[in-house]
Design a protein around this motif. Structure first.
Motif, PDB file in Angstrom:
ATOM      1  N   VAL A  97      -0.108   6.788  -7.084  1.00 48.83           N
ATOM      2  CA  VAL A  97      -1.097   7.694  -6.484  1.00 48.83           C
ATOM      3  C   VAL A  97      -0.552   9.116  -6.379  1.00 48.83           C
ATOM      4  O   VAL A  97      -1.157  10.073  -6.881  1.00 48.83           O
ATOM      5  CB  VAL A  97      -1.538   7.185  -5.093  1.00 48.83           C
ATOM      6  CG1 VAL A  97      -2.475   8.194  -4.433  1.00 48.83           C
ATOM      7  CG2 VAL A  97      -2.223   5.828  -5.218  1.00 48.83           C
ATOM      8  N   LEU A  98       0.604   9.288  -5.708  1.00 43.96           N
ATOM      9  CA  LEU A  98       1.162  10.630  -5.490  1.00 43.96           C
ATOM     10  C   LEU A  98       2.258  10.994  -6.485  1.00 43.96           C
ATOM     11  O   LEU A  98       2.546  12.175  -6.668  1.00 43.96           O
ATOM     12  CB  LEU A  98       1.720  10.742  -4.063  1.00 43.96           C
ATOM     13  CG  LEU A  98       0.709  10.560  -2.924  1.00 43.96           C
ATOM     14  CD1 LEU A  98       1.410  10.649  -1.575  1.00 43.96           C
ATOM     15  CD2 LEU A  98      -0.398  11.607  -3.018  1.00 43.96           C
TER      16      LEU A  98
ATOM     17  N   LEU B 217       1.025   4.161  -2.844  1.00 41.50           N
ATOM     18  CA  LEU B 217       0.794   5.559  -2.479  1.00 41.50           C
ATOM     19  C   LEU B 217       1.933   6.448  -2.979  1.00 41.50           C
ATOM     20  O   LEU B 217       1.689   7.523  -3.550  1.00 41.50           O
ATOM     21  CB  LEU B 217       0.665   5.670  -0.957  1.00 41.50           C
ATOM     22  CG  LEU B 217       0.347   7.065  -0.401  1.00 41.50           C
ATOM     23  CD1 LEU B 217      -1.037   7.501  -0.849  1.00 41.50           C
ATOM     24  CD2 LEU B 217       0.427   7.060   1.123  1.00 41.50           C
ATOM     25  N   LEU B 218       3.174   6.000  -2.799  1.00 36.57           N
ATOM     26  CA  LEU B 218       4.327   6.799  -3.230  1.00 36.57           C
ATOM     27  C   LEU B 218       4.428   6.875  -4.748  1.00 36.57           C
ATOM     28  O   LEU B 218       4.867   7.889  -5.296  1.00 36.57           O
ATOM     29  CB  LEU B 218       5.619   6.198  -2.669  1.00 36.57           C
ATOM     30  CG  LEU B 218       5.838   6.307  -1.160  1.00 36.57           C
ATOM     31  CD1 LEU B 218       7.102   5.550  -0.763  1.00 36.57           C
ATOM     32  CD2 LEU B 218       5.956   7.771  -0.741  1.00 36.57           C
TER      33      LEU B 218
ATOM     34  N   ALA C 236       0.830  -1.207   0.000  1.00 31.61           N
ATOM     35  CA  ALA C 236       0.000   0.000   0.000  1.00 31.61           C
ATOM     36  C   ALA C 236       0.865   1.259   0.000  1.00 31.61           C
ATOM     37  O   ALA C 236       0.568   2.232  -0.710  1.00 31.61           O
ATOM     38  CB  ALA C 236      -0.925  -0.007   1.212  1.00 31.61           C
ATOM     39  N   VAL C 237       1.948   1.254   0.781  1.00 33.62           N
ATOM     40  CA  VAL C 237       2.854   2.411   0.810  1.00 33.62           C
ATOM     41  C   VAL C 237       3.507   2.611  -0.553  1.00 33.62           C
ATOM     42  O   VAL C 237       3.646   3.747  -1.028  1.00 33.62           O
ATOM     43  CB  VAL C 237       3.922   2.222   1.911  1.00 33.62           C
ATOM     44  CG1 VAL C 237       5.009   3.285   1.794  1.00 33.62           C
ATOM     45  CG2 VAL C 237       3.284   2.283   3.288  1.00 33.62           C
TER      46      VAL C 237
END
Length: 636
Positions: free
Chosen positions: A49-50, A45-46, A41-42
């Protein structure tokens, strides 16, 4: 939507991967979350997603070799854990999962890929071979979290590591078959390429492992160079095998690790512990890279068939493969069910499928492009599912050590026996271990669990379910042995869970040991002989439960002379160390303490001492009377 950034330098990228990976593992440990799920998930996200860290942009051509080398080291460390002496009653299950399960899983996966996912037979047999793998990068963290019993844990771990190499080779074989049909490559030439590549990989693994063993045994390598030499040899062997046959390096490093694990090297424990730490770092990094490097655009290639395929793999193919493979074995149905519904896929599946997808597309097999998104969806689905369900499923089937704390007391004595009885009242599982049969008489008479043998012996590794115990108290009458046990088992149980009775003359400078040796001292700084003297004077152990009405302050007021020794909560046991903060004890906790004699205490120490000297044949415990005198290394 990803944020636009200027990109990161390789150094900044490596720092983010390290901090994010290890940080995710720590958060998962702290809050009891599935570590693999959080790392993935991290990474997502890195990355997509971001847009903070995109491996293709920030690392570029280093990405693929970094992942390949990381997987090689992870598989080698996995091979180091495959000690045949520890396999024992899981051997039959492992052999069936490898010899029967691997080809059966390949066939069923290829069938599902063709009929459900809609892939051509050419792409299906290649991807079906890769799907044999069950991901050692995923299994190890899941087993650590779930605290499974030894046999199902060994079966899952061995299957994951061995089939990881076999799955890559199965995909290579399938790819060669496809190339025969699409290129001017004869069947004999393709077969020779495969056989020679596999043979070279095995021989290289044997040669590299054998060379390491010979060099270490003949003291040709100093201690400080052993781990660096291992790293270099693993990378060289992996690269050399891959140069002959793509992905055969996975087999090479597995064979190499397997040989070293079974060579009984004196330095094996130190090597394995260092490699285990390195593997944790690498697994963290690989899953961050895997999540950050994914593109949601590739999911557009999939449709409802992909969902149906993933469900069929989890609910039909894996269970069917395992149950058919394990027919005829002595495993109970609970263990078969747990193995059948535990088949997480890992980074090897995604990495290898990406490589083979490019080659299939290059040969004009268009649906080869589906291998990457299918593999990623399968990895995410199985990681999330098993990350959240393995521990609860294992508990439901009765295959875990449970959530309650457990303690190993090394050294049989009246102190150990009475402490164990008080702890069992607090619902702590206790095992008393001693190589001297006579010292275990009081524990046997009290009906306590005990281990007759040396807790550091190889027999103990197979007879004692260490995973059921999360703390240790070294309390024999030999200070040197106590220190040895505490030092040796510290890395396995954790330094904060290792305790030791105070050594004689410990406060004298010439007897003081470095902090890295031995365990933590219990509050009060008493030696075993001093505790035994208190018991002879009439002191007794007491288990007191704190409540909202009866808090720690009330306990202190009611028992001003008591000696608090341990604090037990729902899932943790901790001895009160020097400077320990007993005031933090909350309602529901139990205090184990030594209470001074009072008027109502009429228990005779003399009677107990006399009973402890009785021969085993006169003890009332039927289990002891029936136990063979020659038995050694047995857990009761």
């Amino acid at each position: 939507m990803a944020l636009e950034t200027m990109g990161l330098s390789p150094m900044e990228a490596f720092a983010i991967v390290g901090v994010a990976g290890v940080g995710a593992q720590w958060i998962a440990w702290r809050f009891r979350m599935p570590a693999i799920v959080l790392m993935l998930a991290v990474g997502l996200l890195l990355g997509p997603v971001l847009g903070v860290f995109l491996p293709e942009r920030d690392i570029g051509p280093l990405l693929e070799p970094l992942i390949s080398l990381a997987v090689a080291i992870i598989l080698f460390e996995g091979g180091l854990t495959l000690n045949f002496r520890e396999l024992h009653d899981a051997k039959s299950a492992v052999l069936h999962l490898v010899y029967i399960g691997a080809p059966l899983g390949w066939a069923l996966s290829a069938l599902a890929l063709n009929l459900i996912a809609g892939l051509s037979w050419e792409a299906a047999i290649v991807f079906g071979g890769i799907m044999i793998v069950t991901g050692p990068t995923v299994i190890a963290p899941l087993l650590r979290q779930a605290r499974l019993r030894a046999r199902p844990a060994q079966a899952l771990q061995w299957e994951a590591i061995v089939n990881d190499a076999l799955g890559a080779l199965a995909a290579v074989l399938a790819l060669l078959v496809v190339l025969v049909g699409h290129q001017n490559l004869g069947g004999g030439e393709a077969l020779w390429h495969l056989v020679s590549g596999v043979s070279f990989a095995v021989l290289l693994g044997l040669a590299a492992g054998g060379g390491i063993v010979a060099a270490f045994r003949r003291n040709l390598v100093p201690e400080y160079m052993k781990v660096p030499l291992l790293f270099v040899t693993v990378l060289a062997a992996f690269t050399g095998a891959n140069a002959i046959l793509h992905e055969s390096g996975l087999l090479t490093v597995t064979v190499m690790g397997l040989l070293i694990a079974n060579a009984n090297l004196p330095s094996y424990s130190e090597i394995h512990r260092f490699k285990e730490s390195a593997t944790i770092l690498l697994v963290s990094g690989v899953f961050i890279l895997l999540g950050a490097g994914f593109s949601f655009e590739t999911l557009r290639l999939l449709d409802w068939r992909a969902v149906a395929f993933v469900l069929s793999v989890i609910l039909v193919i894996r269970p069917l493969t395992v149950f058919l493979s394990l027919m005829g074995t002595a495993l109970p149905w609970q263990e078969k069910a747990l193995i059948a519904f535990t088949g997480p896929r890992g980074v090897v599946l995604v990495a290898v499928s990406g490589i083979f997808a490019e080659q299939l597309v290059a040969q004009g097999i268009a649906d080869g492009a589906l291998l990457v998104p299918l593999s990623f969806v399968l990895v995410v689905a199985t990681v999330v599912l098993h990350g959240f369900t393995l521990a609860p499923l294992a508990r439901r089937l009765g295959l875990t050590s449970g959530d309650k704390p457990g303690l190993i007391i090394v050294g049989g004595s009246q102190f150990s026996t009475e402490l164990a009885q008080a702890l069992e009242k607090a619902e702590v599982k206790v095992l008393i271990a001693d190589p001297n049969r006579r010292r275990l008489l009081s524990a046997r008479k009290a009906g306590l669990h005990y281990y007759y043998g040396d807790i550091l012996s190889e027999a103990a590794e197979t007879s004692v379910e260490f995973i059921a115990y999360n703390a240790l108290l070294s309390a024999s009458d030999n200070d040197a042995y106590n220190t040895l046990v505490a030092t040796d088992l510290g890395p396995e149980l954790g330094r904060n869970a290792i305790w030791q009775v105070t050594r004689e003359k410990e406060d004298v400078a010439r007897y003081t040991l470095p902090s890295q040796l031995g365990g933590k001292s219990i509050a009060g700084g008493r030696t075993l002989s001093q505790y035994l003297a208190l018991l002879d004077e009439g002191w007794s152990f007491r288990t007191t439960r704190l409540t909202d009405e009866y808090r720690i302050e009330a306990w202190r007021e009611a028992s001003p002379d008591a000696i608090p020794l341990a604090l037990v909560t729902r899932d943790k046991l901790s001895f009160i160390s020097e400077g320990g903060r007993l005031n933090e004890a909350k309602p529901g906790a139990r205090i184990i303490s030594l209470m001074p004699p009072d008027v109502s205490a009429s228990a005779s120490r003399a009677d107990r001492a006399t009973a402890s000297l009785l021969p085993a044949s006169r003890l009332p415990d039927a289990r002891v009377a029936a136990e063979p005198e020659a038995a050694s290394g047995a857990t009761i």
